[in-house]
Design a protein around this motif. Structure first.
Motif, PDB file in Angstrom:
ATOM      1  N   VAL A 161      12.143   3.257  -7.249  1.00 25.92           N
ATOM      2  CA  VAL A 161      12.241   1.856  -7.649  1.00 25.92           C
ATOM      3  C   VAL A 161      11.919   0.963  -6.459  1.00 25.92           C
ATOM      4  O   VAL A 161      12.512   1.104  -5.383  1.00 25.92           O
ATOM      5  N   ALA A 162      10.972   0.056  -6.661  1.00 28.05           N
ATOM      6  CA  ALA A 162      10.598  -0.929  -5.633  1.00 28.05           C
ATOM      7  C   ALA A 162      10.852  -2.322  -6.201  1.00 28.05           C
ATOM      8  O   ALA A 162      10.608  -2.578  -7.379  1.00 28.05           O
TER       9      ALA A 162
ATOM     10  N   GLU B 204       0.375  -2.766  -6.685  1.00 31.21           N
ATOM     11  CA  GLU B 204      -0.124  -2.175  -5.435  1.00 31.21           C
ATOM     12  C   GLU B 204       0.937  -2.251  -4.340  1.00 31.21           C
ATOM     13  O   GLU B 204       1.136  -1.290  -3.585  1.00 31.21           O
ATOM     14  N   GLU B 205       1.622  -3.377  -4.238  1.00 27.15           N
ATOM     15  CA  GLU B 205       2.682  -3.528  -3.248  1.00 27.15           C
ATOM     16  C   GLU B 205       3.807  -2.527  -3.499  1.00 27.15           C
ATOM     17  O   GLU B 205       4.330  -1.917  -2.559  1.00 27.15           O
TER      18      GLU B 205
ATOM     19  N   PHE C   6       3.506   4.786   1.243  1.00 25.20           N
ATOM     20  CA  PHE C   6       3.397   4.557   2.679  1.00 25.20           C
ATOM     21  C   PHE C   6       4.782   4.427   3.321  1.00 25.20           C
ATOM     22  O   PHE C   6       5.136   5.209   4.191  1.00 25.20           O
ATOM     23  N   THR C   7       5.592   3.481   2.880  1.00 28.56           N
ATOM     24  CA  THR C   7       6.885   3.233   3.521  1.00 28.56           C
ATOM     25  C   THR C   7       7.853   4.390   3.318  1.00 28.56           C
ATOM     26  O   THR C   7       8.411   4.916   4.286  1.00 28.56           O
ATOM     27  N   GLU C   8       8.081   4.781   2.067  1.00 25.55           N
ATOM     28  CA  GLU C   8       9.018   5.880   1.797  1.00 25.55           C
ATOM     29  C   GLU C   8       8.505   7.190   2.377  1.00 25.55           C
ATOM     30  O   GLU C   8       9.266   7.968   2.941  1.00 25.55           O
ATOM     31  N   ALA C   9       7.214   7.446   2.244  1.00 32.87           N
ATOM     32  CA  ALA C   9       6.636   8.664   2.810  1.00 32.87           C
ATOM     33  C   ALA C   9       6.837   8.702   4.326  1.00 32.87           C
ATOM     34  O   ALA C   9       7.205   9.743   4.880  1.00 32.87           O
ATOM     35  N   GLU C  10       6.621   7.568   4.995  1.00 33.96           N
ATOM     36  CA  GLU C  10       6.817   7.513   6.442  1.00 33.96           C
ATOM     37  C   GLU C  10       8.276   7.758   6.819  1.00 33.96           C
ATOM     38  O   GLU C  10       8.562   8.452   7.790  1.00 33.96           O
ATOM     39  N   LYS C  11       9.212   7.210   6.040  1.00 35.14           N
ATOM     40  CA  LYS C  11      10.638   7.448   6.290  1.00 35.14           C
ATOM     41  C   LYS C  11      10.960   8.930   6.250  1.00 35.14           C
ATOM     42  O   LYS C  11      11.865   9.394   6.932  1.00 35.14           O
TER      43      LYS C  11
ATOM     44  N   GLY D 213       0.311  10.946   6.671  1.00 37.94           N
ATOM     45  CA  GLY D 213      -1.074  11.096   6.239  1.00 37.94           C
ATOM     46  C   GLY D 213      -1.496  10.255   5.054  1.00 37.94           C
ATOM     47  O   GLY D 213      -2.664   9.889   4.943  1.00 37.94           O
ATOM     48  N   MET D 214      -0.576   9.938   4.149  1.00 37.28           N
ATOM     49  CA  MET D 214      -0.965   9.184   2.965  1.00 37.28           C
ATOM     50  C   MET D 214      -1.474   7.794   3.324  1.00 37.28           C
ATOM     51  O   MET D 214      -2.375   7.279   2.675  1.00 37.28           O
ATOM     52  N   ALA D 215      -0.913   7.209   4.351  1.00 35.23           N
ATOM     53  CA  ALA D 215      -1.333   5.869   4.776  1.00 35.23           C
ATOM     54  C   ALA D 215      -2.725   5.901   5.403  1.00 35.23           C
ATOM     55  O   ALA D 215      -3.349   4.857   5.564  1.00 35.23           O
ATOM     56  N   GLU D 216      -3.217   7.078   5.729  1.00 33.66           N
ATOM     57  CA  GLU D 216      -4.534   7.191   6.365  1.00 33.66           C
ATOM     58  C   GLU D 216      -5.676   7.298   5.370  1.00 33.66           C
ATOM     59  O   GLU D 216      -6.829   7.329   5.770  1.00 33.66           O
TER      60      GLU D 216
END
Length: 141
Positions: A5-6, A31-32, A39-44, A49-52
């Motif tokens: 949930v965002a 998109e946001e 990007f944000t949750e994956a980075e946490k 790599g997904m952000a790339e």
């Protein structure tokens, strides 16, 4: 795990002449929300790599009621389905006071340097599997 949930803030500039959020802005709001997951949750969780490189290959949106700027924010629930070696589908249900739209995007991992699609890594597949939904037909009805 279920849906991610965002919460996405609505901006005055999202409103059109009819007083509701227009189609192009709705796509941007989704998109946001998607960036918050991929990007944000994956980075946490240590996955960078997904952000790339991740591209939208297809987007479908069904509107159920107008999204009014007065709502101030949009809650977007996302789940993953059709997780394949080199693509996956994100399902969305967006709520203000009620469900305003459902949508789906076909996502493809992309190698920016090579200029072509790539396969999901094992780590990306594991991450996406956390948000997998067995059946989301209820939000499509």
């Amino acid at each position: 795990m279920g849906a991610f949930v965002a919460e996405v803030a609505l901006r005055w500039s999202d409103m059109d002449a009819f007083g509701h959020v227009n189609h192009a802005r709705t796509i941007t709001l989704l998109e946001e929300a998607r960036a918050d997951l991929l990007f944000t949750e994956a980075e946490k969780q240590g996955l960078l790599g997904m952000a790339e490189g991740m591209v939208v290959a297809r987007v479908v949106i069904d509107y159920h009621s107008p999204l009014m700027y007065a709502a101030r924010s949009l809650q977007v629930r996302m789940s993953v389905r059709d997780l394949k070696a080199a693509s996956f589908v994100l399902d969305y249900t967006a709520f203000a006071q009620e469900a305003v739209c459902t949508a789906e995007t076909l996502m493809v991992p992309y190698d920016l340097r090579a200029g072509r699609p790539r396969r999901l890594t094992a780590e990306e597949r594991d991450f996406l599997s956390e948000w997998r939904a067995e059946q989301l037909e209820a939000h499509r009805a």
